[in-house]
Design a protein around this motif. Structure first.
Motif, PDB file in Angstrom:
ATOM      1  N   GLU A  81      40.613  41.973  38.489  1.00  0.00           N
ATOM      2  CA  GLU A  81      41.279  42.205  39.776  1.00  0.00           C
ATOM      3  C   GLU A  81      41.010  41.098  40.786  1.00  0.00           C
ATOM      4  O   GLU A  81      41.370  41.223  41.943  1.00  0.00           O
ATOM      5  CB  GLU A  81      40.833  43.548  40.363  1.00  0.00           C
ATOM      6  CG  GLU A  81      41.316  44.740  39.587  1.00  0.00           C
ATOM      7  CD  GLU A  81      42.828  44.860  39.585  1.00  0.00           C
ATOM      8  OE1 GLU A  81      43.484  44.379  40.531  1.00  0.00           O
ATOM      9  OE2 GLU A  81      43.355  45.444  38.624  1.00  0.00           O
ATOM     10  N   LEU A  84      41.741  50.209  45.217  1.00  0.00           N
ATOM     11  CA  LEU A  84      42.514  50.681  44.075  1.00  0.00           C
ATOM     12  C   LEU A  84      42.218  52.131  43.744  1.00  0.00           C
ATOM     13  O   LEU A  84      43.108  52.893  43.380  1.00  0.00           O
ATOM     14  CB  LEU A  84      42.209  49.848  42.827  1.00  0.00           C
ATOM     15  CG  LEU A  84      42.652  48.407  42.824  1.00  0.00           C
ATOM     16  CD1 LEU A  84      42.260  47.762  41.503  1.00  0.00           C
ATOM     17  CD2 LEU A  84      44.144  48.304  43.037  1.00  0.00           C
ATOM     18  N   SER A 107      40.533  45.400  44.763  1.00  0.00           N
ATOM     19  CA  SER A 107      41.348  44.349  44.168  1.00  0.00           C
ATOM     20  C   SER A 107      41.563  43.220  45.169  1.00  0.00           C
ATOM     21  O   SER A 107      41.943  43.458  46.310  1.00  0.00           O
ATOM     22  CB  SER A 107      42.702  44.893  43.734  1.00  0.00           C
ATOM     23  OG  SER A 107      43.522  43.846  43.251  1.00  0.00           O
ATOM     24  N   CYS A 160      45.706  42.014  44.603  1.00  0.00           N
ATOM     25  CA  CYS A 160      46.753  42.762  45.307  1.00  0.00           C
ATOM     26  C   CYS A 160      47.019  42.151  46.676  1.00  0.00           C
ATOM     27  O   CYS A 160      48.133  42.214  47.179  1.00  0.00           O
ATOM     28  CB  CYS A 160      46.362  44.227  45.463  1.00  0.00           C
ATOM     29  SG  CYS A 160      46.465  45.170  43.953  1.00  0.00           S
ATOM     30  N   HIS A 202      50.451  48.550  42.329  1.00  0.00           N
ATOM     31  CA  HIS A 202      49.473  48.302  41.279  1.00  0.00           C
ATOM     32  C   HIS A 202      49.208  49.578  40.502  1.00  0.00           C
ATOM     33  O   HIS A 202      50.094  50.082  39.852  1.00  0.00           O
ATOM     34  CB  HIS A 202      48.206  47.728  41.911  1.00  0.00           C
ATOM     35  CG  HIS A 202      47.304  47.101  40.917  1.00  0.00           C
ATOM     36  ND1 HIS A 202      47.629  45.947  40.266  1.00  0.00           N
ATOM     37  CD2 HIS A 202      46.118  47.490  40.433  1.00  0.00           C
ATOM     38  CE1 HIS A 202      46.655  45.643  39.430  1.00  0.00           C
ATOM     39  NE2 HIS A 202      45.726  46.567  39.520  1.00  0.00           N
TER      40      HIS A 202
END
Length: 135
Positions: free
Chosen positions: A40, A64, A76, A79, A99
């Motif tokens: 991630e 997440l 993450s 992201c 995600h």
């Protein structure tokens, strides 16, 4: 901030406090920390997390997952890298679904009741379909 103040999809600030081969630990506030798994930290293959993060670095991360029993927070970095440049309303939708999406709800405890309630009609429907196929 207590864990219940954090929500999946929130973008938060933190400071990297430790790095291991599998990921980096990030302090979110005085009481909470999370883990950025190596998968991630950046899009694509990451040979070493130290290529992207170092201890003491301040990072923006997206939450997440939050384990409701242990309080562990999964974070993450990737992201944050790929957020679209859209209107604010579109951005909120994107944060929610971009995600990982978990299909369980910790507030609903239905168990097997829906299956038990529908099983007889499903079996009857299957038998009916089998009989139609025999003709």
């Amino acid at each position: 901030m207590i864990v219940s103040d954090y929500r999946i999809g929130m973008q938060v600030h933190g400071r990297v406090t430790g790095i291991q081969p599998y990921g980096a630990f990030v302090t979110l506030d005085a009481e909470h920390q999370g883990l950025i798994h190596i998968s991630e930290c950046h899009e694509g293959y990451v040979k070493s997390i130290t290529e992207y993060l170092e201890v003491g670095q301040v990072v923006d991360v997206v939450i997440l997952d939050i384990d409701e029993y242990t309080g562990k927070i999964s974070l993450s970095l990737r992201c944050v890298e790929h957020q679209p440049q859209h209107a604010a309303a579109d951005l909120e939708i994107y944060k929610t679904f971009q995600h990982k999406h978990f299909c369980t709800n910790r507030h609903v405890h239905a168990g097997f009741t829906p299956i038990a309630n529908n099983l007889d009609s499903w079996v009857a429907d299957s038998i009916r379909r089998l009989k139609v196929g025999e003709d």
